[in-house]
Scaffold this motif. Sequence first.
Motif, PDB file in Angstrom:
ATOM      1  N   ALA A  84      -3.201  11.817  -0.932  1.00 28.35           N
ATOM      2  CA  ALA A  84      -4.444  11.834  -0.267  1.00 28.35           C
ATOM      3  C   ALA A  84      -4.841  10.583  -0.774  1.00 28.35           C
ATOM      4  N   GLU A  85      -4.766   9.816  -1.837  1.00 26.54           N
ATOM      5  CA  GLU A  85      -5.059   8.600  -2.028  1.00 26.54           C
ATOM      6  C   GLU A  85      -3.959   7.652  -1.680  1.00 26.54           C
ATOM      7  N   LYS A  86      -4.119   5.696  -1.662  1.00 23.26           N
ATOM      8  CA  LYS A  86      -3.809   5.145  -1.323  1.00 23.26           C
ATOM      9  C   LYS A  86      -3.765   4.092  -2.518  1.00 23.26           C
ATOM     10  N   VAL A  87      -2.668   3.163  -3.112  1.00 26.94           N
ATOM     11  CA  VAL A  87      -3.230   1.995  -3.643  1.00 26.94           C
ATOM     12  C   VAL A  87      -2.643   0.620  -3.871  1.00 26.94           C
ATOM     13  N   LEU A  88      -3.416   0.004  -4.311  1.00 26.76           N
ATOM     14  CA  LEU A  88      -2.580  -1.316  -3.527  1.00 26.76           C
ATOM     15  C   LEU A  88      -2.314  -2.071  -4.527  1.00 26.76           C
ATOM     16  N   ALA A  89      -0.660  -2.409  -4.925  1.00 34.33           N
ATOM     17  CA  ALA A  89      -0.079  -3.208  -4.955  1.00 34.33           C
ATOM     18  C   ALA A  89       0.126  -4.357  -5.934  1.00 34.33           C
ATOM     19  N   LYS A  90       0.047  -5.312  -6.443  1.00 32.68           N
ATOM     20  CA  LYS A  90       0.116  -7.350  -6.324  1.00 32.68           C
ATOM     21  C   LYS A  90       1.449  -7.473  -6.945  1.00 32.68           C
ATOM     22  N   ARG A  91       2.306  -8.071  -5.978  1.00 36.26           N
ATOM     23  CA  ARG A  91       3.275  -8.703  -5.983  1.00 36.26           C
ATOM     24  C   ARG A  91       2.719  -9.796  -6.861  1.00 36.26           C
ATOM     25  N   THR A  92       3.414 -10.138  -8.365  1.00 34.27           N
ATOM     26  CA  THR A  92       2.611 -11.257  -8.586  1.00 34.27           C
ATOM     27  C   THR A  92       3.568 -11.921 -10.003  1.00 34.27           C
ATOM     28  N   SER A 124       0.775  -1.180  -0.522  1.00 34.24           N
ATOM     29  CA  SER A 124      -0.299  -0.207   0.150  1.00 34.24           C
ATOM     30  C   SER A 124       1.016   1.298  -0.001  1.00 34.24           C
ATOM     31  N   ALA A 125       0.502   1.773  -1.161  1.00 33.33           N
ATOM     32  CA  ALA A 125       1.591   3.918  -0.882  1.00 33.33           C
ATOM     33  C   ALA A 125       0.440   4.516  -1.129  1.00 33.33           C
ATOM     34  N   PRO A 126       0.805   5.811  -0.687  1.00 38.58           N
ATOM     35  CA  PRO A 126       0.231   6.824  -1.346  1.00 38.58           C
ATOM     36  C   PRO A 126       0.640   7.458  -2.844  1.00 38.58           C
ATOM     37  N   VAL A 127      -0.370   7.279  -3.346  1.00 40.17           N
ATOM     38  CA  VAL A 127      -0.099   7.978  -4.261  1.00 40.17           C
ATOM     39  C   VAL A 127       0.181   9.791  -4.653  1.00 40.17           C
ATOM     40  N   LYS A 128       0.708   9.726  -6.128  1.00 40.51           N
ATOM     41  CA  LYS A 128       1.270  11.559  -6.657  1.00 40.51           C
ATOM     42  C   LYS A 128      -0.208  11.760  -6.653  1.00 40.51           C
ATOM     43  N   GLY A 129      -0.416  13.268  -6.411  1.00 39.67           N
ATOM     44  CA  GLY A 129      -1.402  14.604  -6.683  1.00 39.67           C
ATOM     45  C   GLY A 129      -1.537  14.539  -8.218  1.00 39.67           C
ATOM     46  N   ALA A 130      -2.989  14.143  -8.552  1.00 39.28           N
ATOM     47  CA  ALA A 130      -3.984  14.749  -9.438  1.00 39.28           C
ATOM     48  C   ALA A 130      -2.834  13.314 -10.320  1.00 39.28           C
ATOM     49  N   THR A 131      -3.142  11.846  -9.982  1.00 40.97           N
ATOM     50  CA  THR A 131      -2.396  11.044 -10.759  1.00 40.97           C
ATOM     51  C   THR A 131      -3.658  10.119 -10.523  1.00 40.97           C
TER      52      THR A 131
END
Length: 134
Positions: free
Chosen positions: A68-76, A19-26
């Motif tokens: 302001a938002e977070k992304v879930l990225a899957k190791r796969t 889980s990581a913070p997302v760059k603004g306006a992205t």
Amino acid sequence: MTAMTQARQPVEMEGIYSSAPVKGATTILQGALTVMEAGLAIPGKTGLNLTTLGVCDRTVKNAGADGAEKVLAKRTVAKFFNLGADAILPGDVGKDCYIVDDQTVAKTNGTNTRSVAGKIIQVDSDGVFVRVGY
């Protein structure tokens, strides 16, 4: 902290997702190769010093400020497009491949312009399976 003096129950997680913070306006689209740049998650792109997180689990739109938002990225192991001008070949299995964009990988670092996407697992006529996020 001092060393343990008695047994304890460790706190664990499966470790498939980051889980990581997302760059603004992205916006990072579901299925996109997701990377970290300057401490913020963005869609994969050509660039140096990017760290591959994995594949975006669901589309994330950050219309606000950085983080302001977070992304879930899957190791796969996921299939990506193979850049025809710098194509990965079956003999490249086991080697690193490099990020071109959020859905494309290449055989070389593009004269030191691309970051590592991950390890080549399999090459098919319509794409390349890459182990990402490890």
